[in-house]
Scaffold this motif. Structure first.
Motif, PDB file in Angstrom:
ATOM      1  N   LYS A 182       0.871  -1.857   0.230  1.00  0.00           N
ATOM      2  CA  LYS A 182      -0.640   0.378  -0.433  1.00  0.00           C
ATOM      3  C   LYS A 182       0.953   0.841  -0.489  1.00  0.00           C
ATOM      4  N   ARG A 183       2.107   1.269   1.053  1.00  0.00           N
ATOM      5  CA  ARG A 183       2.747   2.565   1.057  1.00  0.00           C
ATOM      6  C   ARG A 183       3.300   2.935  -0.319  1.00  0.00           C
ATOM      7  N   ALA A 184       4.436   1.955  -0.735  1.00  0.00           N
ATOM      8  CA  ALA A 184       4.682   1.731  -2.248  1.00  0.00           C
ATOM      9  C   ALA A 184       3.554   1.713  -3.492  1.00  0.00           C
ATOM     10  N   LEU A 185       2.695   1.770  -3.352  1.00  0.00           N
ATOM     11  CA  LEU A 185       1.473   1.800  -4.464  1.00  0.00           C
ATOM     12  C   LEU A 185       1.276   3.671  -4.518  1.00  0.00           C
ATOM     13  N   ALA A 186       0.884   4.621  -3.075  1.00  0.00           N
ATOM     14  CA  ALA A 186       1.158   5.646  -2.926  1.00  0.00           C
ATOM     15  C   ALA A 186       2.378   6.328  -2.736  1.00  0.00           C
ATOM     16  N   ARG A 187       3.122   5.924  -3.407  1.00  0.00           N
ATOM     17  CA  ARG A 187       4.652   6.425  -3.652  1.00  0.00           C
ATOM     18  C   ARG A 187       4.367   6.553  -5.021  1.00  0.00           C
ATOM     19  N   TRP A 188       4.179   6.077  -5.328  1.00  0.00           N
ATOM     20  CA  TRP A 188       4.343   5.471  -6.861  1.00  0.00           C
ATOM     21  C   TRP A 188       3.522   6.634  -7.792  1.00  0.00           C
ATOM     22  N   GLN A 189       2.655   6.914  -7.208  1.00  0.00           N
ATOM     23  CA  GLN A 189       1.192   7.073  -7.935  1.00  0.00           C
ATOM     24  C   GLN A 189       1.423   8.674  -7.108  1.00  0.00           C
ATOM     25  N   ALA A 190       2.181   8.871  -6.710  1.00  0.00           N
ATOM     26  CA  ALA A 190       2.420  10.476  -6.374  1.00  0.00           C
ATOM     27  C   ALA A 190       3.629  10.980  -7.050  1.00  0.00           C
ATOM     28  N   VAL A 191       3.770  10.355  -7.673  1.00  0.00           N
ATOM     29  CA  VAL A 191       5.656  10.419  -8.935  1.00  0.00           C
ATOM     30  C   VAL A 191       4.983  11.222 -10.134  1.00  0.00           C
ATOM     31  N   THR A 192       5.841  11.992 -10.030  1.00  0.00           N
ATOM     32  CA  THR A 192       5.894  12.820 -11.956  1.00  0.00           C
ATOM     33  C   THR A 192       7.307  12.996 -11.811  1.00  0.00           C
ATOM     34  N   VAL A 193       7.254  12.813 -13.390  1.00  0.00           N
ATOM     35  CA  VAL A 193       8.449  12.606 -13.472  1.00  0.00           C
ATOM     36  C   VAL A 193       8.676  13.948 -15.065  1.00  0.00           C
ATOM     37  N   ARG A 194       9.593  14.203 -14.887  1.00  0.00           N
ATOM     38  CA  ARG A 194       9.204  15.800 -15.426  1.00  0.00           C
ATOM     39  C   ARG A 194      10.643  15.314 -16.598  1.00  0.00           C
ATOM     40  N   THR A 195      10.739  15.136 -17.866  1.00  0.00           N
ATOM     41  CA  THR A 195      12.046  15.216 -18.866  1.00  0.00           C
ATOM     42  C   THR A 195      11.963  16.455 -19.660  1.00  0.00           C
ATOM     43  N   GLN A 196      13.643  16.422 -19.851  1.00  0.00           N
ATOM     44  CA  GLN A 196      13.569  17.128 -21.419  1.00  0.00           C
ATOM     45  C   GLN A 196      14.367  16.571 -22.399  1.00  0.00           C
ATOM     46  N   PHE A 197      14.225  15.047 -23.028  1.00  0.00           N
ATOM     47  CA  PHE A 197      13.567  14.066 -23.828  1.00  0.00           C
ATOM     48  C   PHE A 197      13.101  13.821 -24.554  1.00  0.00           C
ATOM     49  N   ASN A 198      12.695  13.592 -25.942  1.00  0.00           N
ATOM     50  CA  ASN A 198      11.054  12.635 -25.951  1.00  0.00           C
ATOM     51  C   ASN A 198      11.500  11.141 -26.303  1.00  0.00           C
ATOM     52  N   ILE A 199      10.222  10.439 -24.730  1.00  0.00           N
ATOM     53  CA  ILE A 199      10.160   9.259 -24.483  1.00  0.00           C
ATOM     54  C   ILE A 199       8.573   8.923 -25.711  1.00  0.00           C
ATOM     55  N   GLU A 200       8.371   9.646 -26.357  1.00  0.00           N
ATOM     56  CA  GLU A 200       8.026   9.103 -27.055  1.00  0.00           C
ATOM     57  C   GLU A 200       8.179   8.267 -28.143  1.00  0.00           C
ATOM     58  N   PHE A 201       7.224   6.705 -28.396  1.00  0.00           N
ATOM     59  CA  PHE A 201       8.056   5.980 -29.483  1.00  0.00           C
ATOM     60  C   PHE A 201       6.698   5.737 -30.801  1.00  0.00           C
ATOM     61  N   GLY A 202       5.383   6.682 -31.366  1.00  0.00           N
ATOM     62  CA  GLY A 202       5.144   6.684 -32.123  1.00  0.00           C
ATOM     63  C   GLY A 202       4.198   5.442 -32.225  1.00  0.00           C
ATOM     64  N   GLY A 203       4.344   5.392 -34.017  1.00  0.00           N
ATOM     65  CA  GLY A 203       3.549   4.346 -34.448  1.00  0.00           C
ATOM     66  C   GLY A 203       4.339   3.270 -34.272  1.00  0.00           C
ATOM     67  N   LEU A 204       6.032   2.703 -34.266  1.00  0.00           N
ATOM     68  CA  LEU A 204       7.105   1.611 -33.449  1.00  0.00           C
ATOM     69  C   LEU A 204       5.956   0.222 -33.029  1.00  0.00           C
ATOM     70  N   VAL A 205       5.344   0.817 -31.649  1.00  0.00           N
ATOM     71  CA  VAL A 205       4.335  -0.014 -30.780  1.00  0.00           C
ATOM     72  C   VAL A 205       3.211   0.026 -31.312  1.00  0.00           C
ATOM     73  N   ASP A 206       2.397   0.274 -32.167  1.00  0.00           N
ATOM     74  CA  ASP A 206       1.629  -0.678 -32.977  1.00  0.00           C
ATOM     75  C   ASP A 206       1.675  -1.760 -34.198  1.00  0.00           C
ATOM     76  N   GLN A 207       3.645  -1.664 -35.087  1.00  0.00           N
ATOM     77  CA  GLN A 207       3.455  -1.968 -35.464  1.00  0.00           C
ATOM     78  C   GLN A 207       4.205  -3.763 -35.164  1.00  0.00           C
ATOM     79  N   VAL A 208       4.606  -3.314 -33.788  1.00  0.00           N
ATOM     80  CA  VAL A 208       4.993  -4.689 -33.166  1.00  0.00           C
ATOM     81  C   VAL A 208       4.402  -5.565 -32.642  1.00  0.00           C
ATOM     82  N   ARG A 209       2.955  -4.334 -32.092  1.00  0.00           N
ATOM     83  CA  ARG A 209       1.823  -5.472 -31.656  1.00  0.00           C
ATOM     84  C   ARG A 209       1.306  -6.119 -33.070  1.00  0.00           C
TER      85      ARG A 209
END
Length: 546
Positions: free
Chosen positions: A138-165
């Motif tokens: 419960k404590r672990a899930l509550a901590r992870w639920q509160a986490v926000t990760v802000r980055t300055q690089f792109n970690i999106e994968f576009g259409g590659l995900v659909d192609q793999v699936r």
């Protein structure tokens, strides 16, 4: 806990087991492991209002520099009351990733029928682990639920995900580095909604919603994956050891070649570990954590030595679990257990994932048959093929056997197949795990030269002074470590003051002297009958006598 009758993917028995009985490493999102390292603390000081006192316990900033000039700025914000997730909270996030890998999570990240018991089972804890473990979930899930990760690089994968699936593309072999394009984005880790009710005087908590951010599930799909043994990770008692295991898995995911040799400062920066202690105390902490990883067979060997005043050098040789993580480069989350198993065992013999996929696509049944035959020759015939010759290039032998559709019908071999199938159904017991030294990380000729003098665990050693010393020393260290560092050495000469020994690995020269030098010098002095020094030098092994 996991079914004790399951068989590890690294065992030859996995080639005889049903897919649902095979335990694989679990794909974890590469960037999440790197960006949210997890605190090494287990509790955080709070004020009288229940808020975190120290800002670093609820907020984390880091700039990561990559080869080639890329860099990533990361800002991780956690709960002001619970603080950032720690390494033990990672145990339960990895459990959720295991549930996802086993098909218990929808493509949008929603966990099907979530429960604390299911998470405990996936984490390697028993169903009746008790209220303390449930509270930890419960404590672990509550901590992870509160986490926000802000980055300055792109970690999106576009259409590659659909192609793999859809099967139109395969996971890439990652270099693991972010794109140069800068994009400021914020990402949550998971959603977690619960409801509580009073029943017979007890409070009962139910999970109404548990959803992982799909962006973290997409990373393993496209190949940006660090492969971990979840139960092995979660069984580690040291938070620092957990983090080092994660970082070493990240290195293997990017294709880094071991052994890893780096300064204490660089290593501390890589694992995002800092405290106010002096370098000597930090080095001792790192050494203790690596020792626990060595006991768990995650690390084969390690060294932490002072090279100057306040300056330390760390050397790490990965064990089989980390080598397996390296062999899984290019394997993705959509690959099923049976595909992973065959790709892994092809990789052990030096066949790349890309080539392995081609073989499986064209000759799936024959690939399995030839892999089984390879293990039969290695374990029952001492590597000697039916023509009476030793197989020197296993990758070429396997590919030839697959493409030419060899048949294996000798009665003795068929009997062995039946025995192995029976062992796989009965359970793993004491199943052999072949050395990963045959993986395609070295040219075949060099590998053959290095291993030419390497004896089996119980093979007789040379009758030279060095061979007699090794015979006495062999039982004092693990067999795998002995074979790796000492089994392929040879005596060059005996002088009035020294025994000169050769090794085919330049890295092993200092390792042998630092790790085993004092004990071996003492044994050699007794054998020779006078005080002698051990001198280790790098060179080519002598020709093997016929």
């Amino acid at each position: 806990m996991s079914n004790p009758r399951h068989i590890g993917i690294q065992s030859p028995l996995a080639l005889f087991a049903p897919a649902h009985r095979i335990d694989s490493l679990i794909p974890a999102p590469l960037y999440l492991l790197e960006l949210v390292p997890g605190s090494l603390k287990t509790s955080y000081p709070t004020n009288d209002r229940g808020f975190i006192v120290n800002d670093e316990d609820s907020h984390f900033e880091r700039v990561i520099h990559y080869p080639g000039g890329s860099r990533c700025s990361v800002n991780v914000q956690g709960s002001q009351k619970l603080g950032l997730p720690n390494q033990f909270d990672w145990d339960y996030l990895l459990a959720l990733l295991r549930i996802a890998d086993e098909g218990g999570v929808d493509p949008d990240g929603k966990v099907r029928d979530p429960s604390y018991r299911a998470i405990l089972r996936a984490a390697g804890r028993s169903d009746d682990a008790g209220t303390n473990y449930t509270a930890a979930v419960k404590r672990a899930l509550a901590r992870w639920q509160a986490v926000t990760v802000r980055t300055q690089f792109n970690i999106e994968f576009g259409g590659l995900v659909d192609q793999v699936r859809s099967g139109d593309a395969y996971p890439v072999v990652p270099d693991g580095y972010p794109e140069r394009t800068t994009r400021d984005r914020g990402h949550y880790v998971l959603e977690y909604d619960i409801s509580s009710a009073q029943r017979a005087g007890d409070e009962v908590t139910r999970i109404d919603l548990l959803r992982l951010n799909p962006v973290w599930l997409e990373q393993p799909l496209v190949g940006l994956t660090a492969w971990l043994d979840v139960e092995q990770h979660n069984s580690l008692r040291s938070a620092l050891a957990k983090r080092i295991y994660q970082v070493l898995a990240l290195r293997m995911a990017r294709g880094a070649r071991p052994p890893f040799v780096l300064s204490l400062d660089d290593f501390l920066a890589e694992i995002a570990f800092s405290n106010s202690q002096k370098p000597g105390a930090q080095a001792k902490q790192i050494s203790a954590a690596l020792t626990s990883l060595q006991a768990a067979n995650i690390v084969l060997d390690h060294s932490v030595k002072e090279i100057g005043r306040g300056a330390y050098e760390i050397s790490i040789l990965p064990g089989d679990r980390l080598h397996a993580a390296g062999l899984f480069r290019g394997v993705g989350g959509e690959d099923k257990a049976w595909t992973r198993t065959l790709l892994y065992h092809l990789g052990v013999h030096g066949i790349s994932v890309a080539t392995g996929r081609q073989l499986l696509r064209s000759h799936p049944t024959q690939t399995l048959a030839v892999l089984r035959r390879a293990y039969y020759i290695q374990t029952k015939k001492n590597g000697i093929d039916v023509d009476g010759r030793p197989v020197e290039n296993w990758g070429g032998w396997i590919r030839k056997g697959i493409e030419q559709k060899w048949e294996f019908t000798e009665p003795g071999y068929l009997q062995w197949l039946d025995q192995m199938s029976g062992r796989a159904l009965a359970g793993p017991e004491e199943s052999p795990v072949l050395s990963l030294k045959t993986a395609a990380s070295r040219p075949r000729k060099k590998a053959a030269a290095e291993e030419a003098a390497a004896p089996a665990d119980d093979a007789p050693l040379p009758t030279t002074e060095w061979g007699r010393a090794l015979e006495r020393f062999r039982g004092q260290i693990p067999g795998q470590a002995f074979n790796t560092w000492l089994g392929n050495t040879w005596q060059v000469e005996l002088t009035d003051h020294a025994v000169v020994v050769g090794t085919p690995r330049a890295f092993a020269v200092e390792w042998i002297r630092d790790k085993y030098g004092d004990e071996l010098e003492s044994i050699l002095s007794e054998i020779v009958g006078r005080k002698v020094l051990l001198v280790v030098q790098h060179g080519e092994p002598p020709p093997r006598e016929e």
